[in-house]
Design an enzyme around this catalytic site. Structure first.
Site, short mmCIF file in Angstrom:
data_model
loop_
_atom_site.label_atom_id
_atom_site.label_comp_id
_atom_site.label_asym_id
_atom_site.label_seq_id
_atom_site.Cartn_x
_atom_site.Cartn_y
_atom_site.Cartn_z
N GLU A 180 0.81 -1.21 0.00
CA GLU A 180 0.00 0.00 0.00
C GLU A 180 0.84 1.26 0.00
OE1 GLU A 180 -3.97 -1.58 2.17
OE2 GLU A 180 -2.42 -0.84 3.47
N CYS A 210 3.46 8.37 1.45
CA CYS A 210 4.01 7.34 2.32
C CYS A 210 4.07 6.06 1.50
CB CYS A 210 3.07 7.19 3.52
SG CYS A 210 3.51 5.86 4.63
N CYS A 238 6.03 -7.41 7.00
CA CYS A 238 7.25 -7.03 7.72
C CYS A 238 7.62 -8.15 8.67
CB CYS A 238 7.03 -5.74 8.49
SG CYS A 238 8.52 -5.22 9.38
N CYS A 242 6.75 -6.20 15.56
CA CYS A 242 6.36 -5.25 16.62
C CYS A 242 4.90 -5.54 16.98
CB CYS A 242 6.50 -3.81 16.14
SG CYS A 242 8.17 -3.43 15.57
N CYS A 251 1.69 -3.31 15.78
CA CYS A 251 1.62 -2.90 14.37
C CYS A 251 0.89 -3.93 13.52
CB CYS A 251 3.05 -2.71 13.86
SG CYS A 251 3.16 -2.47 12.08
N GLY A 259 6.54 -2.50 6.02
CA GLY A 259 7.90 -3.03 5.95
C GLY A 259 8.96 -2.19 6.63
N GLU A 260 10.13 -2.81 6.80
CA GLU A 260 11.27 -2.15 7.43
C GLU A 260 12.26 -1.78 6.32
OE1 GLU A 260 12.46 -0.81 10.17
OE2 GLU A 260 14.37 -0.63 9.14
N SER A 282 12.13 4.63 15.26
CA SER A 282 10.94 4.29 16.04
C SER A 282 11.44 3.85 17.42
CB SER A 282 10.16 3.17 15.36
OG SER A 282 9.65 3.63 14.13
N HIS A 342 9.87 4.55 20.85
CA HIS A 342 8.66 4.03 21.54
C HIS A 342 8.81 3.71 23.02
CE1 HIS A 342 7.30 4.23 17.53
NE2 HIS A 342 7.29 2.98 17.19
N ASN A 401 -2.71 4.21 16.82
CA ASN A 401 -3.95 3.95 16.08
C ASN A 401 -4.41 2.55 16.41
OD1 ASN A 401 -4.02 6.36 14.46
ND2 ASN A 401 -2.22 5.53 13.43
N CYS A 448 -0.47 5.07 9.86
CA CYS A 448 0.65 4.19 10.09
C CYS A 448 0.24 2.99 10.90
CB CYS A 448 1.75 4.92 10.86
SG CYS A 448 2.57 6.12 9.87
N1 SAH Z 1 9.33 -0.26 9.80
C1 SAH Z 1 9.59 1.11 9.96
C2 SAH Z 1 8.73 1.99 9.09
C3 SAH Z 1 7.30 1.60 8.91
S1 SAH Z 1 6.28 1.75 10.34
C4 SAH Z 1 9.47 1.50 11.42
O1 SAH Z 1 8.98 0.71 12.21
O2 SAH Z 1 9.91 2.59 11.76
C5 SAH Z 1 6.09 3.53 10.44
C6 SAH Z 1 5.75 4.04 11.83
O3 SAH Z 1 4.42 3.64 12.20
C7 SAH Z 1 6.67 3.49 12.92
O4 SAH Z 1 7.09 4.52 13.77
C8 SAH Z 1 5.78 2.52 13.63
O5 SAH Z 1 6.20 2.28 14.93
C9 SAH Z 1 4.45 3.23 13.55
N2 SAH Z 1 3.28 2.40 13.85
C10 SAH Z 1 3.15 1.06 13.73
N3 SAH Z 1 1.93 0.66 14.14
C11 SAH Z 1 1.26 1.77 14.52
C12 SAH Z 1 -0.05 2.01 15.03
N4 SAH Z 1 -0.93 1.04 15.20
N5 SAH Z 1 -0.38 3.30 15.30
C13 SAH Z 1 0.49 4.31 15.08
N6 SAH Z 1 1.73 4.14 14.60
C14 SAH Z 1 2.12 2.88 14.32
FE1 SF4 Z 2 7.67 -2.87 13.35
FE2 SF4 Z 2 7.75 -1.03 11.38
FE3 SF4 Z 2 7.69 -3.64 10.81
FE4 SF4 Z 2 5.53 -2.50 11.82
S1 SF4 Z 2 6.45 -2.04 9.85
S2 SF4 Z 2 6.43 -4.49 12.45
S3 SF4 Z 2 6.44 -1.00 13.19
S4 SF4 Z 2 9.32 -2.58 11.91
#
Ligand code: SAH
Ligand code: SF4
Length: 358
Positions: free
Chosen positions: A93, A106, A113, A117, A120, A160-161, A213, A215, A289, A333
């Site tokens: 997406e 974005c 991924c 986490c 997510c 994805g990362e 990230s 957190h 979110n 996100c």
């Molecule tokens: N993988 C990378 C980039 C994609 S995620 C990373 O983790 O940084 C982009 C951002 O969205 C990250 O900061 C992640 O922690 C955040 N994110 C993931 N799940 C979320 C949620 N449910 N609500 C708000 N932000 C979220």
């Molecule tokens: Fe974690 Fe970013 Fe992957 Fe979601 S997209 S699992 S926040 S590394």
């Protein structure tokens, strides 16, 4: 029959070579580059200044973009989300984010991924594969082809990362800059915190924006939220970010998701302020979110977010709060998980430890 090659992702010199391989002049190759990266053509028919014979040859030997749109949702606030694929079930997406003063987007770097986490939606859905260079750039070009205004900013914050797909991401950054003409300063990579890759990115010396990230400033909390913390704990990844900042001279961003009662306590706000003290940075707060994680997470109240933010500001931290967009189309996100297929698209098992070896 030869498999059609995809033109997106080739540099202008490579397009010149490609055109010459078809018996055309270098000029025709440069015209192709102009169509792809300056006019955002999505097919050969729109390239009307190319001779019909050349267009026919192109159609027989290549495609412009690998992407097919599976779904296009438009939010009441102007945000648009595209669900795309390449003719199979692996969907990813990208999101168009118009603001008053600029248009951002974005984009995704992987299908799913593997980092796991626990807050997510993408992480909960498992992992299929890295996106190819053409698929990464293709998302921007597709969004630009539907946007009336120029997209000047890109955040790598979709599925994805990005640092697990570093080679393709670095090539994409160069094409966004060299071919499409975007400023490196308007390109932001967000990472979960892969230390060797952060170090490698610093060596590239591209003046892009890097966001971690974070957190939580506490290992015991970050361990529970992000499995990657077992491998590179808070102090180790902070050292990598400090080194990155010093090497590039660019301010870094720390993203800080706020989950009610888990990482939004005054104790953690104070510890966070101590952790980032002295680092030229911005802390970006993101109220979580809601996604159905199954572990009872909740979004904090406005009051709790204000308190957390106040503690940081009082201690001199440069702090901002992410404005939520596209709520009605699940464009935020962490929600980019192919919800069209039910709860989460089922992918392979999450195996976050596998691709991490430096
Ligand atoms: N993988 C990378 C980039 C994609 S995620 C990373 O983790 O940084 C982009 C951002 O969205 C990250 O900061 C992640 O922690 C955040 N994110 C993931 N799940 C979320 C949620 N449910 N609500 C708000 N932000 C979220
Ligand atoms: Fe974690 Fe970013 Fe992957 Fe979601 S997209 S699992 S926040 S590394």
């Amino acid at each position: 029959m030869s498999v059609p090659s995809c033109l997106i992702g080739l540099t202008t010199p490579e397009l010149v070579e490609f055109a010459q391989g078809l018996g055309e002049s270098a000029f025709r190759g440069r015209q192709l580059g102009n169509h792809l990266y300056k006019k955002f053509a999505q097919d050969f028919d729109s390239m009307t200044d190319l001779p019909a014979s050349f267009r026919e040859k192109l159609k027989n030997s290549a495609v412009v973009s690998p992407l097919t749109v599976a779904q296009h949702r438009v939010s009441t606030d102007g945000v648009e989300k595209l669900l795309v694929h390449n003719g199979d079930s692996q969907v990813y997406e990208c999101v168009l984010l118009p603001y008053e003063d600029r248009v951002s987007c974005c984009i995704s770097t992987q299908v799913g991924c593997p980092m796991g986490c626990v807050f997510c939606a993408t992480g909960l859905g498992g992992f299929d594969r890295n996106l190819k260079l053409s698929e990464i750039i293709g998302q921007y070009l597709l969004l630009q082809s539907i946007s009336k205004r120029r997209i000047s900013h890109i955040v790598f914050m979709g599925m994805g990362e990005p640092l697990l797909n570093l080679d393709a991401v670095i090539k994409a950054l160069r094409i966004f800059h060299d071919e499409i003409g975007l400023s490196y300063r308007h390109l932001t990579i967000s990472t979960v915190g892969l230390v060797p890759q952060i170090e490698k990115l610093a060596e590239e010396n591209l003046p892009i924006h890097l966001a971690l990230s974070l957190h939580s400033p506490l290992d015991e909390v970050r361990d529970r939220l992000m499995p990657v913390n077992h491998k590179w704990p808070v102090e180790r990844v902070m050292q990598a970010m400090r080194d990155y900042q010093a090497a590039t001279g660019r301010k870094v961003t720390f993203e800080y998701l706020l989950i009610n009662g888990i990482n939004d306590t005054p104790e953690q706000a104070n510890a966070l302020a101590r952790l980032v003290a002295g680092v030229p940075c911005v802390v970006n707060l993101i109220p979580w979110n809601w996604v159905d994680t199954g572990n009872g997470f909740e979004r904090p109240t406005r009051e709790r977010v204000r308190t957390f933010r106040g503690i940081l500001a009082n201690r001199g931290v440069n702090v901002t709060e992410r404005v939520e967009r596209g709520h009605d189309i699940a464009a935020a996100c962490g929600q980019l998980a192919g919800q069209h297929q039910g709860k989460f698209a089922k992918r392979k098992e999450t195996a976050w430890t596998l691709p991490l070896a430096p």
